[in-house]
Design a protein around this motif. Structure first.
Motif, PDB file in Angstrom:
ATOM      1  N   LEU A 190       0.830  -1.208   0.000  1.00  0.00           N
ATOM      2  CA  LEU A 190       0.000   0.000   0.000  1.00  0.00           C
ATOM      3  C   LEU A 190       0.864   1.258   0.000  1.00  0.00           C
ATOM      4  O   LEU A 190       0.589   2.216  -0.731  1.00  0.00           O
ATOM      5  CB  LEU A 190      -0.877  -0.030   1.258  1.00  0.00           C
ATOM      6  CG  LEU A 190      -2.148   0.792   1.256  1.00  0.00           C
ATOM      7  CD1 LEU A 190      -3.126   0.259   0.219  1.00  0.00           C
ATOM      8  CD2 LEU A 190      -2.791   0.756   2.635  1.00  0.00           C
ATOM      9  N   ALA A 191       1.933   1.251   0.819  1.00  0.00           N
ATOM     10  CA  ALA A 191       2.818   2.417   0.904  1.00  0.00           C
ATOM     11  C   ALA A 191       3.481   2.680  -0.444  1.00  0.00           C
ATOM     12  O   ALA A 191       3.563   3.821  -0.913  1.00  0.00           O
ATOM     13  CB  ALA A 191       3.870   2.200   1.984  1.00  0.00           C
ATOM     14  N   ASN A 194       0.840   4.046  -2.856  1.00  0.00           N
ATOM     15  CA  ASN A 194       0.420   5.422  -2.567  1.00  0.00           C
ATOM     16  C   ASN A 194       1.520   6.445  -2.815  1.00  0.00           C
ATOM     17  O   ASN A 194       1.248   7.613  -3.082  1.00  0.00           O
ATOM     18  CB  ASN A 194      -0.104   5.525  -1.132  1.00  0.00           C
ATOM     19  CG  ASN A 194      -1.522   4.992  -1.025  1.00  0.00           C
ATOM     20  OD1 ASN A 194      -2.214   4.870  -2.038  1.00  0.00           O
ATOM     21  ND2 ASN A 194      -1.954   4.669   0.184  1.00  0.00           N
ATOM     22  N   ILE A 199      -2.559  12.535  -4.479  1.00  0.00           N
ATOM     23  CA  ILE A 199      -3.383  12.365  -3.275  1.00  0.00           C
ATOM     24  C   ILE A 199      -4.800  11.921  -3.620  1.00  0.00           C
ATOM     25  O   ILE A 199      -5.419  11.140  -2.889  1.00  0.00           O
ATOM     26  CB  ILE A 199      -3.365  13.659  -2.430  1.00  0.00           C
ATOM     27  CG1 ILE A 199      -3.974  13.418  -1.063  1.00  0.00           C
ATOM     28  CG2 ILE A 199      -4.058  14.812  -3.128  1.00  0.00           C
ATOM     29  CD1 ILE A 199      -3.613  14.455  -0.031  1.00  0.00           C
ATOM     30  N   LYS A 200      -5.312  12.353  -4.767  1.00  0.00           N
ATOM     31  CA  LYS A 200      -6.681  11.994  -5.150  1.00  0.00           C
ATOM     32  C   LYS A 200      -6.821  10.522  -5.499  1.00  0.00           C
ATOM     33  O   LYS A 200      -7.912   9.970  -5.466  1.00  0.00           O
ATOM     34  CB  LYS A 200      -7.106  12.806  -6.378  1.00  0.00           C
ATOM     35  CG  LYS A 200      -7.657  14.153  -6.025  1.00  0.00           C
ATOM     36  CD  LYS A 200      -8.230  14.803  -7.255  1.00  0.00           C
ATOM     37  CE  LYS A 200      -8.293  16.281  -7.060  1.00  0.00           C
ATOM     38  NZ  LYS A 200      -8.369  17.017  -8.299  1.00  0.00           N
ATOM     39  N   ARG A 202      -5.041   8.082  -4.072  1.00  0.00           N
ATOM     40  CA  ARG A 202      -4.511   7.206  -3.027  1.00  0.00           C
ATOM     41  C   ARG A 202      -5.527   6.179  -2.544  1.00  0.00           C
ATOM     42  O   ARG A 202      -6.722   6.427  -2.515  1.00  0.00           O
ATOM     43  CB  ARG A 202      -4.041   8.046  -1.838  1.00  0.00           C
ATOM     44  CG  ARG A 202      -2.545   8.279  -1.907  1.00  0.00           C
ATOM     45  CD  ARG A 202      -2.055   9.180  -0.815  1.00  0.00           C
ATOM     46  NE  ARG A 202      -1.101  10.102  -1.404  1.00  0.00           N
ATOM     47  CZ  ARG A 202      -0.715  11.226  -0.855  1.00  0.00           C
ATOM     48  NH1 ARG A 202      -1.203  11.592   0.317  1.00  0.00           N
ATOM     49  NH2 ARG A 202       0.153  11.992  -1.457  1.00  0.00           N
ATOM     50  N   LEU A 204      -7.190   3.823   0.358  1.00  0.00           N
ATOM     51  CA  LEU A 204      -7.384   3.707   1.801  1.00  0.00           C
ATOM     52  C   LEU A 204      -7.017   2.285   2.215  1.00  0.00           C
ATOM     53  O   LEU A 204      -7.233   1.337   1.460  1.00  0.00           O
ATOM     54  CB  LEU A 204      -8.851   3.979   2.156  1.00  0.00           C
ATOM     55  CG  LEU A 204      -9.302   5.440   2.107  1.00  0.00           C
ATOM     56  CD1 LEU A 204     -10.816   5.524   2.269  1.00  0.00           C
ATOM     57  CD2 LEU A 204      -8.614   6.267   3.183  1.00  0.00           C
ATOM     58  N   SER A 245     -20.807   4.797   8.973  1.00  0.00           N
ATOM     59  CA  SER A 245     -21.467   5.522  10.054  1.00  0.00           C
ATOM     60  C   SER A 245     -21.914   6.876   9.541  1.00  0.00           C
ATOM     61  O   SER A 245     -21.291   7.461   8.664  1.00  0.00           O
ATOM     62  CB  SER A 245     -20.522   5.682  11.241  1.00  0.00           C
ATOM     63  OG  SER A 245     -19.372   6.385  10.824  1.00  0.00           O
ATOM     64  N   ARG A 247     -23.148  10.906  10.410  1.00  0.00           N
ATOM     65  CA  ARG A 247     -22.786  11.913  11.413  1.00  0.00           C
ATOM     66  C   ARG A 247     -23.912  12.212  12.388  1.00  0.00           C
ATOM     67  O   ARG A 247     -23.674  12.579  13.523  1.00  0.00           O
ATOM     68  CB  ARG A 247     -22.341  13.211  10.732  1.00  0.00           C
ATOM     69  CG  ARG A 247     -20.974  13.123  10.135  1.00  0.00           C
ATOM     70  CD  ARG A 247     -20.276  14.455  10.142  1.00  0.00           C
ATOM     71  NE  ARG A 247     -19.782  14.845  11.441  1.00  0.00           N
ATOM     72  CZ  ARG A 247     -18.646  14.448  11.981  1.00  0.00           C
ATOM     73  NH1 ARG A 247     -17.872  13.611  11.329  1.00  0.00           N
ATOM     74  NH2 ARG A 247     -18.279  14.864  13.161  1.00  0.00           N
ATOM     75  N   MET A 268     -11.504   1.007  -4.969  1.00  0.00           N
ATOM     76  CA  MET A 268     -11.332   2.282  -4.256  1.00  0.00           C
ATOM     77  C   MET A 268     -12.305   3.331  -4.800  1.00  0.00           C
ATOM     78  O   MET A 268     -12.933   4.074  -4.026  1.00  0.00           O
ATOM     79  CB  MET A 268      -9.882   2.767  -4.417  1.00  0.00           C
ATOM     80  CG  MET A 268      -9.555   4.028  -3.634  1.00  0.00           C
ATOM     81  SD  MET A 268      -9.677   3.804  -1.842  1.00  0.00           S
ATOM     82  CE  MET A 268     -10.374   5.379  -1.369  1.00  0.00           C
ATOM     83  N   ASN A 272     -15.240   5.117  -2.608  1.00  0.00           N
ATOM     84  CA  ASN A 272     -15.381   6.578  -2.520  1.00  0.00           C
ATOM     85  C   ASN A 272     -16.788   7.005  -2.889  1.00  0.00           C
ATOM     86  O   ASN A 272     -17.416   7.814  -2.201  1.00  0.00           O
ATOM     87  CB  ASN A 272     -14.411   7.263  -3.501  1.00  0.00           C
ATOM     88  CG  ASN A 272     -13.090   7.592  -2.843  1.00  0.00           C
ATOM     89  OD1 ASN A 272     -13.028   7.842  -1.642  1.00  0.00           O
ATOM     90  ND2 ASN A 272     -12.034   7.573  -3.632  1.00  0.00           N
ATOM     91  N   ILE A 275     -19.402   5.661  -0.131  1.00  0.00           N
ATOM     92  CA  ILE A 275     -19.381   6.388   1.157  1.00  0.00           C
ATOM     93  C   ILE A 275     -19.944   7.794   0.952  1.00  0.00           C
ATOM     94  O   ILE A 275     -20.762   8.273   1.743  1.00  0.00           O
ATOM     95  CB  ILE A 275     -17.961   6.462   1.754  1.00  0.00           C
ATOM     96  CG1 ILE A 275     -17.434   5.061   2.090  1.00  0.00           C
ATOM     97  CG2 ILE A 275     -17.960   7.317   3.037  1.00  0.00           C
ATOM     98  CD1 ILE A 275     -15.993   5.034   2.579  1.00  0.00           C
ATOM     99  N   GLY A 276     -19.522   8.440  -0.141  1.00  0.00           N
ATOM    100  CA  GLY A 276     -19.998   9.796  -0.423  1.00  0.00           C
ATOM    101  C   GLY A 276     -21.516   9.833  -0.559  1.00  0.00           C
ATOM    102  O   GLY A 276     -22.192  10.660   0.049  1.00  0.00           O
ATOM    103  N   ARG A 279     -23.448   9.144   2.785  1.00  0.00           N
ATOM    104  CA  ARG A 279     -23.504  10.296   3.697  1.00  0.00           C
ATOM    105  C   ARG A 279     -24.330  11.435   3.121  1.00  0.00           C
ATOM    106  O   ARG A 279     -24.819  12.276   3.867  1.00  0.00           O
ATOM    107  CB  ARG A 279     -22.088  10.728   4.055  1.00  0.00           C
ATOM    108  CG  ARG A 279     -21.419   9.640   4.898  1.00  0.00           C
ATOM    109  CD  ARG A 279     -20.141  10.066   5.555  1.00  0.00           C
ATOM    110  NE  ARG A 279     -19.733   9.043   6.508  1.00  0.00           N
ATOM    111  CZ  ARG A 279     -18.474   8.752   6.810  1.00  0.00           C
ATOM    112  NH1 ARG A 279     -17.496   9.419   6.246  1.00  0.00           N
ATOM    113  NH2 ARG A 279     -18.206   7.814   7.676  1.00  0.00           N
ATOM    114  N   ASP A 300     -10.280   2.556  12.658  1.00  0.00           N
ATOM    115  CA  ASP A 300     -10.048   4.002  12.711  1.00  0.00           C
ATOM    116  C   ASP A 300     -10.258   4.548  14.108  1.00  0.00           C
ATOM    117  O   ASP A 300      -9.682   5.560  14.481  1.00  0.00           O
ATOM    118  CB  ASP A 300     -11.039   4.727  11.779  1.00  0.00           C
ATOM    119  CG  ASP A 300     -10.509   4.819  10.363  1.00  0.00           C
ATOM    120  OD1 ASP A 300      -9.348   4.431  10.155  1.00  0.00           O
ATOM    121  OD2 ASP A 300     -11.245   5.268   9.492  1.00  0.00           O
TER     122      ASP A 300
END
Lengths: 373, 84
Positions: A190-191, A194, A199-200, A202, A204, A245, A247, A268, A272, A275-276, A279, A300
């Motif tokens: 993973l390292a 990444n 960054i966009k 990457r 998780l 989860s 908020r 990935m 994204n 999850i987006g 929420r 986490d």
């Protein structure tokens, strides 16, 4: 001919509100098309139809009434079989058209809808029309209920979860297995990945275990499916319910669909997106019902091990804890390694500990070859 | 860009992620993710937003330096200084 009925969007749902139609009588529809918006205790969802055809008649208008699961909402006929003039069937002459939000607000404010003229397209009465009459528009606090559709009440959400989990605990004979997995190779992979990525793009950390679950389920498919009417119905496609989860409290477990076919990058991107949308309150009905297994990752938050409650009618839940550095003995030597605690909660009616152990073993092995995931 | 402006950029990102939090009452020296109850997905979203608004590259190996709001502001300020 088939009825499009109020769907069950999960074990916790007994009824729902029909908030809006996305189709009209006479419209052609195809498999997978979103045709309605349904509100449950867990929020507002877009609901698809699962056949091709033509909407002959909308049987129920959007409104305030809780409609039991299974109630016919519309008649869908095969293309070419339309026998009635759809417009006449769906909209009786002189019937007022009112948006669901406006109808709800009117009920709250005691506004008589028959005295109103709508300003929307085709004279549809809209929220603004109702509030203009009631003089309520000046109070922003009072306008809050219209936001309820997107943010379900914490209380309703809690009750829905409680109902599903009570059913799980009373019906499902759970057994639990736990294992520790050396994550050195996975983390190194993973390292390296990444480091090369902007960054966009990457990844998780959770994508590798998610893909490893799909790999392990193909070896132990008995944990991927539903237990219905005293029988296990195995799934071929791997649809993983991923616990997200919210908020305002509560959680949803929408499905990542077809994970076994996805590359790590596709997974990935799918994660994204999921999850987006979870929420933002923009999930489709099928995403709430298609998972054959659930993954709950609480690492986490520093949790070491997750002892899950299976989401019925599924037969297994994978719990992922925090990856922590531990003393690890291998080949007679001691070294520090990042270690993941993974747990399996499974339904004893559908599988035994031996199968569960095989699954966890396959899961751990898959994570030792991250480049093959 | 001064540290107040950097902090404002961070807050702009956090408003989307944790809209109900009173950011002015945030303890700048506490663990940001714990204080705001944000997970790795939210944290990555915050960093992507900061990358876009400030043009700062944040390698994954630096994540562990970014614990509190104070850490994040100092890190971004140093990065912006470097690129000047």
């Amino acid at each position: 001919m088939a009825d499009f009925c109020m769907p069950s969007l999960g074990a916790d749902m007994t009824s729902g509100l029909l908030v809006a139609w996305r189709v009209e009588a006479g419209d052609k529809v195809e498999h997978g098309q979103i045709i309605a918006e349904i509100e449950t205790a867990k929020g507002l969802f877009e609901v698809e139809v699962f056949e091709d055809g033509v909407v002959e008649q909308l049987l129920i208008e959007p409104g305030e009434d809780q409609i039991p699961v299974g109630t016919p909402l519309a008649k869908i006929v095969a293309d070419g079989d339309v026998v009635t003039k759809p417009d006449a069937a769906a909209e009786p002459e002189g019937r007022q058209k009112v948006s669901p939000v406006a109808r709800r607000r009117a009920a709250e404010l005691g506004v008589d809808l028959t005295q109103l003229k709508g300003s929307g397209a085709d004279g549809v009465i809209q929220l603004a029309d109702v509030e203009a009459v009631a003089g309520a528009a000046e109070s922003p606090a009072k306008a809050a209920p219209t936001a309820r559709k997107i943010t379900p009440s914490a209380e309703g959400m809690r009750q829905a979860i409680a109902a599903a989990m009570s059913r799980s605990n009373s019906e499902i004979p759970h057994y639990y297995l736990a294992t520790e997995i050396d994550m050195s190779r996975a983390q190194q992979f993973l390292a390296e990945q990444n480091k090369q990525r902007s960054i966009k793009e990457r990844l998780l950390p959770v994508v590798l275990p998610l893909k490893a679950v799909a790999v392990a389920l193909q070896k132990v498919p008995q944990l991927n499916g539903y237990y219905v009417d005293g029988q296990l119905q195995q799934r071929e496609q791997v649809n993983i319910g991923f616990t997200v989860s919210l908020r305002n409290g509560g959680l949803l477990t929408p499905a990542l669909q077809g994970v076994e076919q996805m590359s790590i990058d596709q997974l990935m991107a799918a994660l994204n997106d999921l999850i987006g949308r979870t929420r933002a309150g923009k999930l489709r009905g099928s995403e709430l019902t298609s998972a054959g297994i659930t993954v709950t990752s609480l690492g986490d938050l520093g949790v070491q091990s997750v002892f899950g409650v299976i989401y019925p009618p599924q037969v297994a839940l994978i719990g992922l804890g925090k990856i922590v550095e531990r003393a690890w003995a291998e080949n007679g030597a001691l070294s520090a390694r990042p270690v993941l605690s993974a747990t399996l909660a499974a339904d004893h009616r559908a599988s035994d500990g031996l199968l569960g152990a095989k699954f966890l073993d396959a899961f751990g092995r898959a994570l030792q070859q991250p480049e093959a995931l | 860009m001064n540290t107040d402006e950097i902090k404002q950029q961070i807050f702009n990102g956090l408003i989307d992620i944790a809209p109900e939090v009173e950011l002015d009452e945030l303890d700048p020296n506490e663990n940001l993710r714990e204080e705001l109850d944000i997970d790795s997905y939210d944290f990555l979203s915050l960093l992507i937003g900061l990358n876009e608004s400030l043009g700062v590259e944040i390698p994954e190996t630096d994540y562990e330096k970014l614990v509190s709001l104070t850490d994040l502001v100092a890190y971004l300020a140093a990065k912006l200084d470097e690129s000047r």
